[in-house]
Design an enzyme around this catalytic site. Sequence first.
Site, PDB file in Angstrom:
ATOM      1  CG  ASN A 168      -2.284  -0.605   0.870  1.00  0.00           C
ATOM      2  OD1 ASN A 168      -2.962  -0.135  -0.042  1.00  0.00           O
ATOM      3  ND2 ASN A 168      -2.657  -1.640   1.585  1.00  0.00           N
ATOM      4  CB  ILE A 188     -12.321  -8.642   1.614  1.00  0.00           C
ATOM      5  CG1 ILE A 188     -11.789  -7.821   0.451  1.00  0.00           C
ATOM      6  CG2 ILE A 188     -12.651  -7.750   2.799  1.00  0.00           C
ATOM      7  CD1 ILE A 188     -12.866  -6.942  -0.177  1.00  0.00           C
ATOM      8  CB  CYS A 211      -7.475  -2.903   8.122  1.00  0.00           C
ATOM      9  SG  CYS A 211      -9.193  -2.377   7.976  1.00  0.00           S
ATOM     10  CB  SER A 212      -6.876  -1.129   3.533  1.00  0.00           C
ATOM     11  OG  SER A 212      -5.859  -2.085   3.449  1.00  0.00           O
ATOM     12  N   GLY A 227     -10.412   0.572   6.912  1.00  0.00           N
ATOM     13  CA  GLY A 227     -10.915   0.646   8.278  1.00  0.00           C
ATOM     14  C   GLY A 227     -12.391   0.334   8.387  1.00  0.00           C
ATOM     15  CD1 TRP A 228     -14.241  -1.357   4.586  1.00  0.00           C
ATOM     16  CD2 TRP A 228     -14.807   0.765   4.217  1.00  0.00           C
ATOM     17  NE1 TRP A 228     -13.966  -1.077   3.288  1.00  0.00           N
ATOM     18  CE2 TRP A 228     -14.316   0.219   3.022  1.00  0.00           C
ATOM     19  CE3 TRP A 228     -15.244   2.100   4.238  1.00  0.00           C
ATOM     20  CZ2 TRP A 228     -14.226   0.972   1.836  1.00  0.00           C
ATOM     21  CZ3 TRP A 228     -15.158   2.830   3.060  1.00  0.00           C
ATOM     22  CH2 TRP A 228     -14.642   2.272   1.879  1.00  0.00           C
ATOM     23  NE  ARG A 268      -7.921  -6.386   6.636  1.00  0.00           N
ATOM     24  CZ  ARG A 268      -7.009  -6.425   5.688  1.00  0.00           C
ATOM     25  NH1 ARG A 268      -6.016  -7.289   5.773  1.00  0.00           N
ATOM     26  NH2 ARG A 268      -7.043  -5.607   4.657  1.00  0.00           N
ATOM     27  CE  LYS A 271     -16.748  -0.969   0.335  1.00  0.00           C
ATOM     28  NZ  LYS A 271     -16.273  -0.541  -0.996  1.00  0.00           N
ATOM     29  NE  ARG A 286     -15.910  -5.543   2.368  1.00  0.00           N
ATOM     30  CZ  ARG A 286     -15.478  -4.718   1.422  1.00  0.00           C
ATOM     31  NH1 ARG A 286     -15.986  -4.805   0.190  1.00  0.00           N
ATOM     32  NH2 ARG A 286     -14.543  -3.829   1.663  1.00  0.00           N
TER      33      ARG A 286
END
Lengths: 559, 476
Positions: free
Chosen positions: B240, B266, B327-328, B330-331, B333, B369, B373
Amino acid sequence: MEFAEFIKTPMVDGVTLRKPFCKPVEGTLCITGHHLILSSRKTNREELWLLHSSVDSVEKRLDNTRGVVMIRCKDLTRLALDIPSATECLNVALSIEQLSNIDDITLKYPFFYRPTFDILEDGWQAFQQGAEMSRYKECMEDWRISTANKDYKLCQSYPQSVVVPKGVTDEMLAKVAQFRQNGRFPVLSYFHRDSKAVLMRSSQPLTGSSGRRCKDDERLVNAVLGIGIRGYIIDTRSQSAVKAELKTGGGYEPEAHYSQWKRLNQAIERRQVFHESLIKLIEACADTGTTQDKWLSKLDASGWLGHVKDILTCACLVAQCIDKDAACVLVHGSEGVDTTLQVTSLAQVIMDHDCRTFTGFEALIEREWLQGGHPFSDRCAKSAHAVTRQRQESPVFLLFLDCVWQIWQQFPCSFEFTEDFLIVLFEHAYSSQFGTFLCNSDLERKCLKLHSRTISLWSYLNRPEVLGQYINPMYDPNPAVIWPSVAPQSLTLWSGLYLRSQINQSKQQEAWTEVAKIREYDKELRSKVMKLRRHLVFLEQEAVTAGVILPSTLNGDIN
Amino acid sequence: VENVKLLERFSSRNAAVGTLYLTATHLIFMDSSGKKEIWILHMHLAQVDKLPLTTGGCPLQLHCRNFMCITFILPRERECHDVYTSLMELSKPANIESLYAFSYTDQMDDYSKDYGWDLFDTKTEFMRQGVPNDQWVLSELNNQYEICDTYPKHLYVPSCASTPVIMGSSKFRSRGRLPVLSYYYIHNGATICRCSQPLAGFSARCVEDEQLLHAILKANPPSSYMYVVDTRPKINAMANRAQGKGYENEANYSDIKFHFIGIENIHVMRGSLQKLVDVCELKNPSMSSFLSGLEASGWLKHIQAVLETSVFIAKAVLEGISVLVHCSDGWDRTAQTCSLASLMLDPYYRTIQGFMALIEKEWLSFGHKFTDRCGFLGSVDVKETSPVFTQFLEAVWQMTQQFPCAFQYNERFLLTLHDHLYSCQFGTFIGNCQKDRLDLKLSERTYSLWGYLNKRSSSGVACTTGLRQGCILETR
């Protein structure tokens, strides 16, 4: 006493005991002829009271001035003792090592043990064959009790009286005994009331590679079947294992001579493999550092659950033949004292609801395992931690209990007992102050006069205050046959036993206590309702006689 | 409604013969004797497969999102094909307004549509935790979703953080998801905060962001340092960095201890669940192939990683050290680990009410989401779907197994939640964030799951309701 020479140090001060999930305790360690005792000066209480015979392996670790003795028990628990002096440590380790490996059976603790409780009912008499025979009342037209094995002349691992087909004479039995390994001729194991079919067990026929026959053996097994009715012979070995045994004189019932019987091989591994499996399983369980990844592959590599699946599958097959097809079944492996007994006893747990009660299960163990000649002394001499010398050790009985636990897990309301009851039986099979699981057969037990010289485990267990601890609060008697799932997806590791030193079981205990409380409360409320109902009826009658209300207004109320 | 005679097989040999009906919302199978009835919500269909033709007819295998697997055998191939195409269309509506929730009306009619939507609001929940207080205040900056459209309206920030600091920090965080309060542990003042990754790249820094982190630390006066937990594997975080995102440089932030944990992303989780389902659906596997398949799926390993991270967070908070989790974006993990850690710390979340409040706060308001998801719509990219919430529910289940007396709800309650996550019968899980749900006017047009559960929760209550106080921590 003879033990004195083994006890290098009878007493050590300042020893610290460490056990999983317990705070370390300091105290004085005493070694007696049969026990390892640690008592704490502070609380004046015994923190440890361990039978030497329950020790599986002893390990010592020295560190200049002090040492640690690590003890692994046959019941798969472990403990460690920190000893302040290195010499004392060596002495303690050596003493335990020697005391836990005394071979002379008459020196074992059951011969010295005096009960501290009143015996209400002598366990040695509780399952006398005569009483047990009432089970077979309904099939006594076709079967009889034979005393052909009086003085254990025909078969050393059978009891003196066995149930055989009525048309078969004792002389025939003598001939059949010659034809079956170790004289274990086919006998009745279970009569299924629903389908009137029977379950028999034996050892393998000694046909050998030359194809020996025994007319009386053929007559005996055929006597069970009516004309034109087929039965099943279920062999717990694989086809290749059977072939291998032909060379050493063993064999199977060939179709040509046993035409009414269909032979099925439902392979279960041999008992030596079970032992290896258990060692690997316990190693995997003890390794708490493993990640999920390694844990599953180690569990897989132990092969333990595979054995559980094989044994359950075979037992289900037997039960299916008997219950669904109403066909008679004869089960045998090689010697007929290991896998054979696992299968015949499990089939009964599945089919007979009586075997799922306390007395029924004890009777089953007495009948199939103890009278049936499972060599407990040999099989349970050591458990998962010891390198075995005689290669007789094998967790055959433990696997049976594990299979029962799997069924228990799937039918939690159909058993009168909890899993703790199974664990207690497992513990006593490996080491006990009671004589029940001593010796290898009825013959040996008679010779040593166990019933008069030792106390029976059943005498201890069957007292209400003891049995009460093992009552399953969810028990709801279920007379139906219960069919367990044998799919790998349904089988799980018995963590309450194998992981009890790694995972604290107290939360599960707490949940069971809670369930028991709720059941108790429920019962109380129900009886209260009954009482109130009765009271209401009484009051209403009184009101009617007093003329306060009219009888006609009552009907609605009562309902 | 099609009227077809058919054979039904449900993982056993005894087949039932009956009729299959297709309605606008359900696939219904009815046994000819009327004994057996199966209702499958179209929304629950994950995958429909036509299997090779057999002598008996044309088999159609249905995989449901609640992990049920059913095979029907239809007598004629044409019918099978028709059913197949209809189901394919019905199970994935093209636009959000054709989801079941928008047409569903409650038959019992014992409560109205608006009931339940305001049962759990973030403000009351934080009030319960003891916020606002001297150290933490409610910020009005996101009232119109100006600084972050995937965050809730109400954000709680350290009282000493000024508006420019907050604005500056949000610009430095991916999608504006700046560090804000997730859970305040009233017993010692330590907190769990959450955010997305910083746009740090290889060298960028942001003074405001550093100040905000310092303010979070200062809001917990007794502690001299705080943890920043990056739940990703280090390698993912490094990758990242190359895109101008990444992780905090420890040198720029005073008094933080940085931790990588290594929960997979994910895409890995999606693949893992598929493998798990395949293993579970194996016909007559050997013990060994089942166990090795289970292991190869990696599912339990992932659950373990999620739980381990949550234990780490909960332990730190117990010891009085604040933790910032990201995390990336933040929604995913972050939502899992923050909510599980709070569940371990706070017995309230182990009640039915508390669990709903927890989901409302950590998952719904902080913008997990759900629509993407769970793949509610045909238009959702498969790559966006992932069983993140399923995984969370399983982690909770694992905890209920280990602490059977600590939870008010039972397995059935968790399963009901999972069923309704995918059923789209209620508006609760529709949309990707709070703003979406407001824009769609869900509270007027659909029912709330919380209202439904509130009316009918008695069936989900565990029989052992002796609730224990204090914290519970996982072991193995």
